[in-house]
Design a protein around this motif. Sequence first.
Motif, PDB file in Angstrom:
ATOM      1  N   PHE A  26       0.823  -1.209   0.000  1.00 27.78           N
ATOM      2  CA  PHE A  26       0.000   0.000   0.000  1.00 27.78           C
ATOM      3  C   PHE A  26       0.857   1.259   0.000  1.00 27.78           C
ATOM      4  O   PHE A  26       0.492   2.270  -0.603  1.00 27.78           O
ATOM      5  N   TRP A  27       1.977   1.230   0.675  1.00 21.11           N
ATOM      6  CA  TRP A  27       2.873   2.384   0.645  1.00 21.11           C
ATOM      7  C   TRP A  27       3.406   2.604  -0.768  1.00 21.11           C
ATOM      8  O   TRP A  27       3.433   3.733  -1.274  1.00 21.11           O
ATOM      9  N   LEU A  28       3.806   1.525  -1.428  1.00 28.13           N
ATOM     10  CA  LEU A  28       4.316   1.644  -2.794  1.00 28.13           C
ATOM     11  C   LEU A  28       3.228   2.107  -3.758  1.00 28.13           C
ATOM     12  O   LEU A  28       3.481   2.913  -4.655  1.00 28.13           O
ATOM     13  N   ALA A  29       2.011   1.604  -3.572  1.00 25.64           N
ATOM     14  CA  ALA A  29       0.919   1.912  -4.496  1.00 25.64           C
ATOM     15  C   ALA A  29       0.325   3.295  -4.294  1.00 25.64           C
ATOM     16  O   ALA A  29      -0.139   3.923  -5.246  1.00 25.64           O
ATOM     17  N   SER A  30       0.352   3.788  -3.045  1.00 24.20           N
ATOM     18  CA  SER A  30      -0.379   5.025  -2.755  1.00 24.20           C
ATOM     19  C   SER A  30       0.417   6.095  -2.028  1.00 24.20           C
ATOM     20  O   SER A  30      -0.020   7.245  -1.949  1.00 24.20           O
ATOM     21  N   GLY A  31       1.555   5.711  -1.444  1.00 29.60           N
ATOM     22  CA  GLY A  31       2.298   6.662  -0.624  1.00 29.60           C
ATOM     23  C   GLY A  31       1.642   6.922   0.708  1.00 29.60           C
ATOM     24  O   GLY A  31       1.935   7.919   1.368  1.00 29.60           O
ATOM     25  N   ARG A  32       0.758   6.052   1.133  1.00 35.60           N
ATOM     26  CA  ARG A  32       0.003   6.217   2.369  1.00 35.60           C
ATOM     27  C   ARG A  32       0.292   5.057   3.316  1.00 35.60           C
ATOM     28  O   ARG A  32       0.592   3.949   2.887  1.00 35.60           O
ATOM     29  N   THR A  33       0.169   5.318   4.614  1.00 35.16           N
ATOM     30  CA  THR A  33       0.371   4.280   5.611  1.00 35.16           C
ATOM     31  C   THR A  33      -0.954   3.607   5.942  1.00 35.16           C
ATOM     32  O   THR A  33      -2.034   4.163   5.709  1.00 35.16           O
ATOM     33  N   THR A  34      -0.860   2.428   6.519  1.00 38.47           N
ATOM     34  CA  THR A  34      -2.063   1.714   6.947  1.00 38.47           C
ATOM     35  C   THR A  34      -2.823   2.519   7.993  1.00 38.47           C
ATOM     36  O   THR A  34      -4.059   2.556   7.995  1.00 38.47           O
ATOM     37  N   GLU A  35      -2.099   3.184   8.881  1.00 39.81           N
ATOM     38  CA  GLU A  35      -2.754   3.973   9.918  1.00 39.81           C
ATOM     39  C   GLU A  35      -3.562   5.126   9.313  1.00 39.81           C
ATOM     40  O   GLU A  35      -4.677   5.412   9.752  1.00 39.81           O
ATOM     41  N   THR A  36      -3.019   5.750   8.280  1.00 40.11           N
ATOM     42  CA  THR A  36      -3.757   6.806   7.592  1.00 40.11           C
ATOM     43  C   THR A  36      -5.014   6.249   6.952  1.00 40.11           C
ATOM     44  O   THR A  36      -6.096   6.852   7.015  1.00 40.11           O
ATOM     45  N   ASP A  37      -4.892   5.076   6.317  1.00 38.04           N
ATOM     46  CA  ASP A  37      -6.052   4.430   5.699  1.00 38.04           C
ATOM     47  C   ASP A  37      -7.143   4.156   6.731  1.00 38.04           C
ATOM     48  O   ASP A  37      -8.332   4.376   6.478  1.00 38.04           O
ATOM     49  N   ARG A  38      -6.747   3.677   7.881  1.00 37.79           N
ATOM     50  CA  ARG A  38      -7.725   3.345   8.915  1.00 37.79           C
ATOM     51  C   ARG A  38      -8.446   4.583   9.434  1.00 37.79           C
ATOM     52  O   ARG A  38      -9.672   4.584   9.596  1.00 37.79           O
ATOM     53  N   ARG A  39      -7.694   5.634   9.692  1.00 39.59           N
ATOM     54  CA  ARG A  39      -8.326   6.867  10.167  1.00 39.59           C
ATOM     55  C   ARG A  39      -9.282   7.428   9.118  1.00 39.59           C
ATOM     56  O   ARG A  39     -10.382   7.889   9.445  1.00 39.59           O
TER      57      ARG A  39
END
Length: 210
Positions: A26-39
């Motif tokens: 997900f970091w490679l695909a979007s530049g976002r962390t899992t924690e950001t996704d969850r929030r």
Amino acid sequence: MNLARKTMNAPALAAVYEHAWRPSLFWLASGRTTETDRRDAVTSLRLDGNQRVLDIACGPGNFTRYLSNHLNDDGYAIGVDYSTPMLARAVVDNAGPRVGYLRGDARTLPFADGTFDAVCCFGALYLIPDPIAATREMIRVLAPGGRLAISTSFHTDNMFGHTAKAVASLSGLRLFDRDTFPKLFAEEGLVDINQRVHRFLQYVDATRPA
């Protein structure tokens, strides 16, 4: 079963999916962390306590458990997945007082119309054999006034994007264009449609009119 789906059904992957596999990809695909996704999931679904939440293709349940932590009173979250190894891991690692798990097919959900106040599917529609049918099922079980949120793949409308789509299809992955889900949501009567694109992922949320 294609290569992508075989991989997701492997017991070895279930053991490391949320700790290494998913965060890295997900970091490679979007530049976002899992924690950001969850929030962002909590915000997009507008969770505020007493809601019934359905998490489609929940995998080992990390998102499902996280969502359930934002519920109270009679609120609960149900995670549905087709992979037995993923669900076994969910029961071991992500059980809780407001969360449960069920094996099922996203294309034919075993719930009545309008059962859930919030429905989501994060990072899985590109693996489901008929993602449009699965999306329509999510809308069917969404209650009036409820919120729907998805994250899925994205390809640009240029040579690079179309090449990436062709290469991904060799392993069974689908890359969707910018219009597929906003258009489908509108056709199904959803409103307040919002889309955000981060690299190779798109996030789309909407409301079912009350």
